[in-house]
Enzyme design. Structure first.
Site, PDB file in Angstrom:
ATOM      1  N   LYS A  28       0.836  -1.207   0.000  1.00  0.00           N
ATOM      2  CA  LYS A  28       0.000   0.000   0.000  1.00  0.00           C
ATOM      3  C   LYS A  28       0.868   1.253   0.000  1.00  0.00           C
ATOM      4  CE  LYS A  28      -3.824  -0.121   2.119  1.00  0.00           C
ATOM      5  NZ  LYS A  28      -4.898  -0.228   3.143  1.00  0.00           N
ATOM      6  N   ARG A  97      -3.705   2.872   8.595  1.00  0.00           N
ATOM      7  CA  ARG A  97      -3.991   1.600   7.915  1.00  0.00           C
ATOM      8  C   ARG A  97      -2.740   0.736   7.856  1.00  0.00           C
ATOM      9  NH1 ARG A  97      -8.564   2.191   4.117  1.00  0.00           N
ATOM     10  NH2 ARG A  97      -9.291   4.345   4.106  1.00  0.00           N
ATOM     11  N   GLY A 106      -8.430  -7.415   4.502  1.00  0.00           N
ATOM     12  CA  GLY A 106      -9.260  -7.542   5.681  1.00  0.00           C
ATOM     13  C   GLY A 106      -8.611  -8.216   6.868  1.00  0.00           C
ATOM     14  N   MET A 108      -5.845  -7.295   8.616  1.00  0.00           N
ATOM     15  CA  MET A 108      -5.249  -6.442   9.651  1.00  0.00           C
ATOM     16  C   MET A 108      -6.119  -5.204   9.847  1.00  0.00           C
ATOM     17  SD  MET A 108      -1.230  -6.992   8.826  1.00  0.00           S
ATOM     18  CE  MET A 108      -1.489  -6.851   7.075  1.00  0.00           C
ATOM     19  N   ARG A 353      -3.697  -1.633  -6.078  1.00  0.00           N
ATOM     20  CA  ARG A 353      -2.890  -2.850  -5.939  1.00  0.00           C
ATOM     21  C   ARG A 353      -3.324  -3.816  -7.029  1.00  0.00           C
ATOM     22  NH1 ARG A 353      -5.779  -4.626  -0.250  1.00  0.00           N
ATOM     23  NH2 ARG A 353      -7.853  -5.029  -1.089  1.00  0.00           N
ATOM     24  N   HIS A 469     -15.955  -8.221   2.077  1.00  0.00           N
ATOM     25  CA  HIS A 469     -14.903  -9.119   2.587  1.00  0.00           C
ATOM     26  C   HIS A 469     -15.101 -10.540   2.077  1.00  0.00           C
ATOM     27  CE1 HIS A 469     -13.318 -11.997   5.607  1.00  0.00           C
ATOM     28  NE2 HIS A 469     -12.282 -11.174   5.606  1.00  0.00           N
ATOM     29  N   ARG A 575       1.665 -47.050  -7.631  1.00  0.00           N
ATOM     30  CA  ARG A 575       1.790 -47.744  -6.341  1.00  0.00           C
ATOM     31  C   ARG A 575       1.028 -49.057  -6.400  1.00  0.00           C
ATOM     32  NH1 ARG A 575       0.621 -41.768  -4.263  1.00  0.00           N
ATOM     33  NH2 ARG A 575      -0.764 -42.041  -6.048  1.00  0.00           N
ATOM     34  N   ARG A 631       6.312 -48.949  -8.877  1.00  0.00           N
ATOM     35  CA  ARG A 631       6.969 -49.284  -7.621  1.00  0.00           C
ATOM     36  C   ARG A 631       6.494 -50.659  -7.159  1.00  0.00           C
ATOM     37  NH1 ARG A 631       5.901 -45.431  -2.596  1.00  0.00           N
ATOM     38  NH2 ARG A 631       3.924 -46.560  -2.525  1.00  0.00           N
ATOM     39  N   GLU A 759      14.362 -42.675  -0.484  1.00  0.00           N
ATOM     40  CA  GLU A 759      13.433 -42.215   0.556  1.00  0.00           C
ATOM     41  C   GLU A 759      14.011 -42.396   1.962  1.00  0.00           C
ATOM     42  OE1 GLU A 759       9.875 -44.726   0.287  1.00  0.00           O
ATOM     43  OE2 GLU A 759      11.070 -46.109  -0.913  1.00  0.00           O
ATOM     44  N   SER A 778      14.196 -41.930  -8.183  1.00  0.00           N
ATOM     45  CA  SER A 778      12.990 -41.148  -7.949  1.00  0.00           C
ATOM     46  C   SER A 778      12.970 -40.806  -6.464  1.00  0.00           C
ATOM     47  CB  SER A 778      11.740 -41.945  -8.335  1.00  0.00           C
ATOM     48  OG  SER A 778      10.588 -41.179  -8.096  1.00  0.00           O
ATOM     49  N   GLY A 780      11.494 -40.141  -3.262  1.00  0.00           N
ATOM     50  CA  GLY A 780      10.199 -40.286  -2.587  1.00  0.00           C
ATOM     51  C   GLY A 780      10.142 -39.340  -1.414  1.00  0.00           C
ATOM     52  N   THR A 781       9.792 -38.094  -1.686  1.00  0.00           N
ATOM     53  CA  THR A 781       9.953 -37.041  -0.673  1.00  0.00           C
ATOM     54  C   THR A 781       8.962 -37.158   0.477  1.00  0.00           C
ATOM     55  OG1 THR A 781       8.666 -35.569  -2.106  1.00  0.00           O
ATOM     56  CG2 THR A 781      11.078 -35.392  -2.204  1.00  0.00           C
ATOM     57  N   ASN A 782       7.870 -37.925   0.311  1.00  0.00           N
ATOM     58  CA  ASN A 782       6.983 -38.142   1.462  1.00  0.00           C
ATOM     59  C   ASN A 782       7.739 -38.885   2.565  1.00  0.00           C
ATOM     60  OD1 ASN A 782       5.023 -37.025  -0.144  1.00  0.00           O
ATOM     61  ND2 ASN A 782       3.934 -38.922  -0.539  1.00  0.00           N
ATOM     62  N   ASP A 783       8.277 -40.065   2.229  1.00  0.00           N
ATOM     63  CA  ASP A 783       8.997 -40.848   3.235  1.00  0.00           C
ATOM     64  C   ASP A 783      10.353 -40.232   3.571  1.00  0.00           C
ATOM     65  OD1 ASP A 783       7.140 -42.676   3.910  1.00  0.00           O
ATOM     66  OD2 ASP A 783       8.085 -44.402   2.965  1.00  0.00           O
ATOM     67  N   CYS A 845       8.599 -37.953  -6.807  1.00  0.00           N
ATOM     68  CA  CYS A 845       7.249 -38.487  -6.979  1.00  0.00           C
ATOM     69  C   CYS A 845       6.408 -38.343  -5.723  1.00  0.00           C
ATOM     70  CB  CYS A 845       7.316 -39.952  -7.401  1.00  0.00           C
ATOM     71  SG  CYS A 845       8.164 -41.011  -6.204  1.00  0.00           S
ATOM     72  N   TYR A 865      12.346 -34.626 -14.136  1.00  0.00           N
ATOM     73  CA  TYR A 865      10.882 -34.560 -14.133  1.00  0.00           C
ATOM     74  C   TYR A 865      10.367 -34.443 -12.706  1.00  0.00           C
ATOM     75  CZ  TYR A 865      10.827 -39.471 -12.620  1.00  0.00           C
ATOM     76  OH  TYR A 865      11.004 -40.625 -11.918  1.00  0.00           O
TER      77      TYR A 865
END
Length: 890
Positions: A28, A97, A106, A108, A353, A469, A575, A631, A759, A778, A780-783, A845, A865
């Site tokens: 702002k 403001r 809305g 703050m 804005r 809002h 899977r 897998r 992983e 590959s 396995g970013t979850n595990d 993945c 990828y």
């Protein structure tokens, strides 16, 4: 001025570049300074920097140097407008403001009409010649200041106002005269005295510093924290404070206030869009306190409205405003969200804005602006938020389905949603957490409802306009919203909803059509989205500029087809365990698990082979000619075991074994920590016959599809949970042996790869050795996230929100990759793997494959990828293009 406060307006131009740096003065403040510098009518003011906010929140106060600097900045305003702050004869009034570096509509606090007290209100009445206006402004200030700064319940003042209107026979605020406002001011001051135990503050400087502190404090309000968490805004950014000379839209019929967009934020049409109110202040429009009027004649006529548009009622001010619209859009090369006030015929600009917009509008504006020559393709790609595409990828209401329309309101945010009526934000959040679809229904929403709006599938309000809002926040979230549905009456005591002659209760199903403003009883069927036009244009540009491939995580033909429709270039994760849970084969799976020897396991696996082969055949048919990463069985075997006596009895009937025997065998397989136990490649090492069956199914299906289509799929066999080179070597040998057997049986060979999922931290550290056996990694970013952080994804929801709020993690590490920690392992694994095998194919993945920030990190690491769930494939395509463009720009 010093580097903590910057002035704007009055013809002065700041030379310091920080004065227009959004990280310093907020969005702002930067835009007010920019508008003033290009000659637009901006009330003079000053901005206190975000740096002051962070130090104030850390230290809990202001230093004397800041106070003297603010005094000098206040003198700048006084010099421009010719009024003095606190002068009882001709007072300067200011607004206070917030202004963060990114728009947080809305979230703050704001205080208007600051500087009024029992003396200055008399001076305002005298110089304005309008006693009613002066006392109306004073009562507004007391209510707003008491709420924002003093922490009093605004409902106390609303109740007093309603009683005053009722006692005097008025239906609207505008009917009340000066004597009524005087009486209400006395009542408001009495409420403040009673609640605080001391008088409402009369010292204007005390008022000013109280308001500045309150705005800084609102950065850490609950609603602001929720908004930041939902929008990945760091908590250490802070907000700036803008103090600006007041201009008044509530000085009679020649005054007005409004909010406008240079293009339609709902559909992207190149048409002015906005609302205004005669004789009103800004909060009347934004908060939905009064139903606003249409800005343009065309919009008014399209809606069949009676009250005149601004274009008709104030043609000169409207014409000037239209010129400002064009100038600002050309200047910023983007659609602008503008707040303005007309004070006795003179136009003032209070804010501009880049406007919040729906995904549909964002696409249309980006494509249209390229056609108009306003921006280029690269800018268009970078301008669209990838996550916003999610709004376009899901079904919409079936236009041919019957609709039981209860009422119509304003089409505030497009899209469709069905769910149970809930009347409070907390309840919406609780029921959504249980997996329920809910619609939040409110008289009007406030910033305190932000968590409920996010949890709900859609929002319905009885009051408010297209720029209220509810409308602005819902559009930003991608939630359908119908606002201003005046026939809706809410009774919180009975938890019911009266809509015309119909009564509904909390929990009843309704459907919203945010594109038409319709509210319907029950659930309306949906149809699949059309992904052509602007969407197709943007995706074509994104594909032209991105480097990384985008695959999908899928294991059913339906998901594969959907992913192909969305532009997937193969499967990055299939899977196989998901296939084993099918009701028709779970019994054979359990037989295999509970068998006491290899012979028993092979007998059960023989039953599973044809079904597993059919699974892969169907997938390969959809993905012919594309890589398909499969897998092998990964989860611990206990996940497949019977639960409860009924399932054990059913298995006993099939196997001929006793229930007690089966329960004993299941007990032998019990693990205390199965996610770190007998799973992944460890199954293949100890029970190689399981992986043999799966590999046979893969290559038999691949050969059959290749023979039938003449176009070979490209199987990529992925060995899960590898920690050592030797594990992978043993199982790669198994894959190669079985594949060779199939090729000899079928009389053909196929291209295929054997690789692994990285992983475990050890796998990343030993990537150089493991790459001797692997053709691809590959991640396995979850595990990998679970094993690196030592945090269970399934249980982390109990505390991760607090971790994010306290700044321990910048965002949920299971939603957006922990780049500082887990990311280092990915980078290390990629570097060491490629050092051994330069042609090593690399991808991720996990769920992070559909997260734009994580995709940007993958681009930095030059992965080949990313793989995402089907509905996130377009998101990943756009995010990959943006990452490539930003890398090119440095």
């Amino acid at each position: 001025m010093s580097n903590t406060v910057y002035t704007f307006g009055g013809g002065a131009s700041q030379q310091d570049s920080r004065a227009r740096d959004k990280t310093v003065v907020g969005g702002k403040g930067a835009n007010l300074a920019e508008m003033a510098s290009i000659g637009l009518p901006v009330p003079p003011g000053f901005t206190i920097t975000t740096e002051v906010c962070t130090s104030y929140l850390a230290d809990g106060g202001f230093d004397d140097g800041l106070r003297s600097t603010v005094a000098a900045a206040l003198a700048h305003i006084e010099g421009v407008v010719g009024k003095r702050f606190g002068n009882p004869a001709d007072p300067l009034l200011v607004s206070v403001r917030s202004g963060a570096r990114v728009s947080m509509p809305g979230m703050m606090d704001t205080v208007l009409n600051l500087g009024l007290n029992d003396e200055t209100v008399q001076g305002l009445a005298a110089v304005s010649g309008d006693e009613r206006f002066a006392w109306d402004s004073y009562r507004r200030f007391i209510q707003m200041y008491s709420d924002v700064v003093l922490g009093l319940d605004h409902g106390l003042f609303e109740e007093a106002l309603e009683i005053a209107k009722e006692d005097n026979g008025f239906h609207a605020d505008v009917e009340m005269g000066a004597e009524h406002w005087k009486a209400l001011v006395a009542e408001y001051k009495s409420i403040a005295q009673q609640e605080l135990g001391k008088p409402f503050p009369q010292d204007v400087h005390e008022q000013l510093w109280g308001a500045i502190g309150a705005v800084f404090d609102s950065w850490d309000s609950d609603r602001a924290k929720v908004y930041r968490r939902l929008n990945d805004i760091p908590g250490d950014w802070g907000t700036a404070v803008n103090v600006q000379a007041m201009v008044f839209g509530n000085m009679g019929d020649t005054s007005a206030t409004g909010v406008a967009f240079t293009r339609d934020p709902a559909n992207g049409d190149k048409a002015y869009f906005g609302e205004w109110l005669v004789n009103a202040q800004g909060e009347d429009v934004v908060a939905g306190i009064r139903t606003p009027q249409y800005l343009t004649r065309a919009a008014k006529e399209a809606a069949g409205a009676k009250q005149p548009s601004m274009e008709e009622a104030m043609p000169e001010a409207y014409a000037e405003l239209a010129e400002v619209f064009e100038l600002l859009e050309r200047h910023y090369r983007d659609m602008q969200d503008i707040e303005f006030t007309v004070e006795r015929g003179k136009l003032w600009m209070l804010q501009t804005r880049s406007g919040k917009r729906t995904a549909k509008a964002a696409l249309k504006m980006a494509v249209d602006m390229v056609a108009e020559g306003l921006i280029d393709e690269e800018t268009a790609i970078l301008r669209v938020d990838p996550m916003a595409l999610d709004q376009l990828l899901h079904p919409a209401l079936d236009p041919d389905a019957p609709r039981d329309v209860l009422t119509k309101g304003l089409p505030a945010s497009p899209g469709a949603a069905s769910g149970a009526i809930v009347l409070e934000a907390d309840i919406a959040e609780q029921r959504a957490a249980r997996g329920e679809n809910v619609i939040l229904v409110r008289v009007e929403t406030s910033p305190e409802d932000i968590h409920g709006m996010h949890a709900a599938k859609g929002v319905l309000t009885a009051r408010g306009g297209m720029t209220s809002h509810a409308a602005v926040v819902a559009r930003g979230m991608g939630r359908p919203c119908v606002s201003g549905a005046s026939q809706v009456s809410i009774d919180l005591k009975t938890r019911t909803l009266q809509v015309g002659q119909r009564q509904l209760k909390e929990g009843d199903l309704i459907t919203l059509d945010g594109s038409k403003g319709e509210v319907m009883a029950g659930e309306v069927p949906v149809v699949e989205p059309e992904l052509a036009g602007d969407f197709a244009h943007l995706m074509e540009w994104a594909d032209r500029y991105r480097r990384m491939k985008v695959r999908t995580n899928a294991e059913t033909p339906e998901d594969c087809r959907k992913a192909r429709q969305f532009g997937a270039e193969g499967i990055g994760l299939c899977r196989t365990e998901h296939m084993f849970f099918d009701e028709s084969r779970i019994t054979s799976v359990r037989q295999m698990i509970l068998a006491e020897d290899e012979q028993g396991r092979r007998a059960a696996l023989a039953k599973l082979l044809p079904e597993q082969r059919a699974d892969f055949h169907a997938i390969f048919e959809v993905m012919t000619g594309l890589p398909v990463t499969i897998r092998l069985l990964d989860p611990p075997l206990h996940e497949f075991l019977p639960h409860g006596d009924a399932e054990f009895e059913e298995l006993a009937d099939v196997t001929g074994l006793g229930v007690d025997h089966l329960k004993r065998r299941a007990g032998e397989l019990h693990e205390f920590n199965p996610m770190l136990g007998h799973r992944g490649c460890r199954l293949g090492i100890t029970y190689p016959e399981i992986y043999e069956m799966q590999v046979r199914a893969i290559f038999e299906a691949a050969c059959d599809v290749a023979a039938a289509s003449g176009n070979s799929p490209i199987p990529e066999v992925m060995i899960p949970l590898v920690a050592t080179q030797r594990e992978l070597a043993i199982l790669k040998q198994l894959v190669d042996r079985v594949a060779g057997e199939i090729f000899r049986e079928k009389g053909r060979t196929l291209e295929y790869l054997v690789g692994t999922m990285i992983e475990l931290p050890r796998a990343a550290l030993m990537a150089g050795e493991i790459a001797q056996e692997a053709a691809f990694f590959s991640f396995g970013t979850n595990d990998l996230t679970q094993t690196t952080l030592g945090v269970s994804r399934d249980d982390a929801g109990r505390f991760l929100v607090q971790y994010v709020e306290k700044g321990i993690f910048p965002r949920d590490p299971f939603v957006s990759l922990d780049i500082e920690g887990v990311g280092q392992l990915v980078a290390l694994g990629a570097e060491r793997g490629r050092a051994t095998r330069p042609a090593l194919k690399l991808g991720i993945c996990g769920e992070h494959g559909g997260d734009p920030a994580s995709i940007a990190f993958c681009e930095e690491q030059q992965l080949d990828y990313v793989s995402a769930s089907p509905y996130r494939v377009p998101i990943a395509r756009l995010a990959a293009a943006q990452a490539a463009l930003r890398a090119k720009q440095g």
